[in-house]
Design a protein around this motif. Structure first.
Motif, mmCIF file in Angstrom:
data_model
loop_
_atom_site.group_PDB
_atom_site.id
_atom_site.type_symbol
_atom_site.label_atom_id
_atom_site.label_comp_id
_atom_site.label_asym_id
_atom_site.label_seq_id
_atom_site.Cartn_x
_atom_site.Cartn_y
_atom_site.Cartn_z
ATOM 1 N N CYS A 1 0.788 -1.228 0.000
ATOM 2 C CA CYS A 1 0.000 0.000 0.000
ATOM 3 C C CYS A 1 0.823 1.282 0.000
ATOM 4 C CB CYS A 1 -0.924 0.022 1.221
ATOM 5 S SG CYS A 1 -2.088 -1.338 1.222
ATOM 6 N N ASN A 2 2.001 1.244 0.557
ATOM 7 C CA ASN A 2 2.809 2.461 0.652
ATOM 8 C C ASN A 2 4.271 2.097 0.450
ATOM 9 O OD1 ASN A 2 3.890 4.949 1.127
ATOM 10 N ND2 ASN A 2 2.842 5.272 3.078
ATOM 11 N N ILE A 3 4.622 1.741 -0.765
ATOM 12 C CA ILE A 3 5.972 1.267 -1.067
ATOM 13 C C ILE A 3 7.030 2.323 -0.737
ATOM 14 C CG2 ILE A 3 5.913 1.938 -3.504
ATOM 15 C CD1 ILE A 3 7.524 -1.259 -2.119
ATOM 16 N N SER A 4 6.689 3.591 -0.881
ATOM 17 C CA SER A 4 7.647 4.654 -0.586
ATOM 18 C C SER A 4 8.043 4.649 0.892
ATOM 19 C CB SER A 4 7.064 6.009 -0.976
ATOM 20 O OG SER A 4 7.957 7.036 -0.635
ATOM 21 N N ASP B 1 11.629 3.638 2.514
ATOM 22 C CA ASP B 1 12.317 4.583 3.402
ATOM 23 C C ASP B 1 12.719 3.893 4.702
ATOM 24 O OD1 ASP B 1 12.092 6.632 1.578
ATOM 25 O OD2 ASP B 1 10.379 7.595 2.596
ATOM 26 N N PHE B 2 11.810 3.067 5.254
ATOM 27 C CA PHE B 2 12.143 2.350 6.486
ATOM 28 C C PHE B 2 13.261 1.343 6.249
ATOM 29 C CE2 PHE B 2 11.776 -1.257 9.343
ATOM 30 C CZ PHE B 2 12.031 -0.611 10.539
ATOM 31 N N ILE B 3 13.210 0.611 5.137
ATOM 32 C CA ILE B 3 14.256 -0.354 4.821
ATOM 33 C C ILE B 3 15.594 0.364 4.683
ATOM 34 C CG2 ILE B 3 15.068 -2.012 3.089
ATOM 35 C CD1 ILE B 3 12.698 -2.985 4.843
ATOM 36 N N ASP B 4 15.594 1.519 4.032
ATOM 37 C CA ASP B 4 16.820 2.303 3.892
ATOM 38 C C ASP B 4 17.343 2.737 5.258
ATOM 39 O OD1 ASP B 4 18.810 3.745 2.292
ATOM 40 O OD2 ASP B 4 17.763 5.559 2.983
ATOM 41 N N PHE B 5 16.443 3.239 6.116
ATOM 42 C CA PHE B 5 16.828 3.642 7.472
ATOM 43 C C PHE B 5 17.408 2.459 8.246
ATOM 44 C CE2 PHE B 5 15.472 3.495 11.923
ATOM 45 C CZ PHE B 5 16.208 4.546 12.436
#
Length: 77
Positions: free
Chosen positions: A59-62, A66-70
């Motif tokens: 639903c909110n890939i962005s 962002d969380f995966i990057d963090f």
């Protein structure tokens, strides 16, 4: 190798691929934040269902990315 207790030197010397199991406290002792600690866990700062779930990915890939990057920066992945 049987499931007998052995000293660690014996296990490492005889094993081609040694594996070490540790408890959950190893990461926090090393300074890495965990996910569930009441005062410092990542899920106190973030909603796991909104950021790190299949639904979040769909639903909110962005926000998911962002969380995966963090997390990859926090855990130096």
């Amino acid at each position: 190798m049987s499931l007998k207790f052995m000293n660690s030197e014996c296990c490492f010397n005889e094993s081609q691929y040694p594996v070490v199991f540790t408890g959950a406290g190893m990461s926090t002792e090393a300074g890495l934040p965990d996910f569930c600690s009441p005062s410092s866990g990542l899920w106190n700062k973030f909603n796991s269902k909104e950021l790190a779930s299949i639904e979040a990915m769909k639903c909110n890939i962005s926000a998911f990315m962002d969380f995966i990057d963090f997390a990859s920066k926090v855990y130096d992945m």
